[in-house]
Design a protein around this motif. Structure first.
Motif, PDB file in Angstrom:
ATOM      1  N   LEU A   1       5.916  -7.357 -28.013  1.00 17.25           N
ATOM      2  CA  LEU A   1       5.350  -8.696 -28.178  1.00 17.25           C
ATOM      3  C   LEU A   1       4.838  -9.241 -26.844  1.00 17.25           C
ATOM      4  O   LEU A   1       3.739  -9.804 -26.766  1.00 17.25           O
ATOM      5  N   THR A   2       5.610  -9.054 -25.803  1.00 13.62           N
ATOM      6  CA  THR A   2       5.186  -9.570 -24.502  1.00 13.62           C
ATOM      7  C   THR A   2       3.988  -8.796 -23.958  1.00 13.62           C
ATOM      8  O   THR A   2       3.137  -9.353 -23.264  1.00 13.62           O
ATOM      9  N   THR A   3       3.896  -7.508 -24.292  1.00 11.85           N
ATOM     10  CA  THR A   3       2.732  -6.720 -23.882  1.00 11.85           C
ATOM     11  C   THR A   3       1.470  -7.221 -24.567  1.00 11.85           C
ATOM     12  O   THR A   3       0.416  -7.371 -23.940  1.00 11.85           O
ATOM     13  N   ILE A   4       1.578  -7.488 -25.854  1.00 11.71           N
ATOM     14  CA  ILE A   4       0.427  -7.962 -26.626  1.00 11.71           C
ATOM     15  C   ILE A   4      -0.063  -9.306 -26.102  1.00 11.71           C
ATOM     16  O   ILE A   4      -1.252  -9.498 -25.816  1.00 11.71           O
ATOM     17  N   TYR A   5       0.869 -10.253 -25.949  1.00 13.74           N
ATOM     18  CA  TYR A   5       0.461 -11.583 -25.499  1.00 13.74           C
ATOM     19  C   TYR A   5       0.016 -11.580 -24.046  1.00 13.74           C
ATOM     20  O   TYR A   5      -0.906 -12.308 -23.668  1.00 13.74           O
ATOM     21  N   GLY A   6       0.663 -10.769 -23.216  1.00 14.96           N
ATOM     22  CA  GLY A   6       0.230 -10.678 -21.826  1.00 14.96           C
ATOM     23  C   GLY A   6      -1.178 -10.140 -21.711  1.00 14.96           C
ATOM     24  O   GLY A   6      -2.001 -10.657 -20.936  1.00 14.96           O
ATOM     25  N   GLY A   7      -1.484  -9.106 -22.488  1.00 17.17           N
ATOM     26  CA  GLY A   7      -2.823  -8.531 -22.463  1.00 17.17           C
ATOM     27  C   GLY A   7      -3.875  -9.487 -22.986  1.00 17.17           C
ATOM     28  O   GLY A   7      -4.964  -9.616 -22.410  1.00 17.17           O
ATOM     29  N   ILE A   8      -3.559 -10.200 -24.064  1.00 20.80           N
ATOM     30  CA  ILE A   8      -4.534 -11.111 -24.674  1.00 20.80           C
ATOM     31  C   ILE A   8      -4.776 -12.338 -23.796  1.00 20.80           C
ATOM     32  O   ILE A   8      -5.926 -12.702 -23.505  1.00 20.80           O
TER      33      ILE A   8
END
Length: 299
Positions: free
Chosen positions: A120-127
């Protein structure tokens, strides 16, 4: 007395606003979502996390320091003072915002990190970081990093920029995998991919227009029907079939996405034997769409 160009001043103000908001978002995606888990979309941000792991120096300060040799390189290769001033502001703001987020967010957030789910943190960090990067590019600025090195290599060797990024950011992601484990490297690669997608979306916007290419034997009737039914311009030119050798006509028409169904109906009713291809387009600029404005050169 020299007249004050209010339009140019307003354009500079908008650019400055976009740069500030974009860098704040990019730093937030990096500091809040990625740094706590040693995840980064490659680049100097990833290298800063690695060096921080061994030295304890803040990642924001490291980001600024690691950019110094790249700024010197860019000064001599990419435009001297014009390049340096714009990029230096971006690097300084990103470094500042990163350390501010890491310092104050843990005190105000109910929990930090705000989630323990690495995916989840990877997805939001990337976006979030990608949207910020897109706004920065949209304003014609940069936050430094390996983009400087990539641009220099591309100019010197002719290697495509995307390929240079793959080598430079990929090498840093591999380094992170060696230091923190290969699972972190996999998350970082995902963040790199999502960052690019979000950056492109923020830079170019959603694809709201479609282009239609129509091969027909009834160019006059179909041109008239499309212009009257859709209120859109139509371009046309004669073509020759590769197999039959017959001369036909190609029509090109650009429409908004909601008009696609009406376009297909008009083509079907006017010429059932027509050949129709509809494709995505990122933007349509000019008459009938977004006005095409000449951008004032900065610097």
């Amino acid at each position: 007395m020299r007249r004050i160009n209010l339009g140019a001043i307003w354009a500079e103000f908008v650019n400055l606003f976009l740069i500030t908001v974009g860098i704040a978002l990019a730093a937030a995606g990096y500091a809040i979502f990625q740094v706590p888990f040693n995840i980064s979309a490659g680049g100097i941000g990833g290298l800063s996390i690695v060096v921080n792991h061994f030295t304890g120096v803040s990642v924001g300060l490291l980001y600024g320091l690691l950019n110094v040799p790249l700024l010197v390189l860019g000064f001599y290769q990419l435009g001297r003072w014009r390049f340096l001033m714009r990029t230096l502001v971006g690097v300084a703001l990103f470094s500042l915002f990163t350390d501010l987020f890491l310092l104050y967010v843990p005190h105000f957030a109910p929990a930090f990190p705000i989630t323990q789910d690495r995916l989840l943190t990877t997805i939001y960090g990337g976006i979030v970081g990608g949207i910020g990067g897109g706004l920065i590019y949209r304003a014609g600025a940069t936050a430094g990093g390996t983009g400087i090195l990539g641009r220099v290599i591309q100019l010197r060797t002719g290697v495509p920029l995307s390929q240079v990024y793959l080598y430079t950011d990929g090498l840093i992601v591999v380094t992170m995998g060696i230091v923190f484990g290969w699972e972190i490297a996999l998350y970082s690669m995902l963040a790199l991919f999502l960052n690019g997608l979000a950056s492109d979306y923020a830079l170019e916007g959603p694809s709201s227009v479609r282009t239609a290419m129509i091969v027909t034997d009834r160019p006059d009737a179909l041109t008239t029907a499309l212009m009257e039914g859709l209120a859109r311009g139509v371009s046309r030119w004669p073509i020759q079939g590769g197999y039959t050798g017959q001369t036909r006509h190609m029509l090109l028409c650009t429409v908004y996405r909601p008009q696609v169904q009406e376009l297909k109906r008009i083509v079907a009713e006017t010429d059932e034997q027509a050949f129709l291809v509809i494709g995505d387009a990122h933007q349509a600029l000019g008459a009938g769409f977004v006005p095409l404005k000449r951008r004032r050169r900065r610097g």
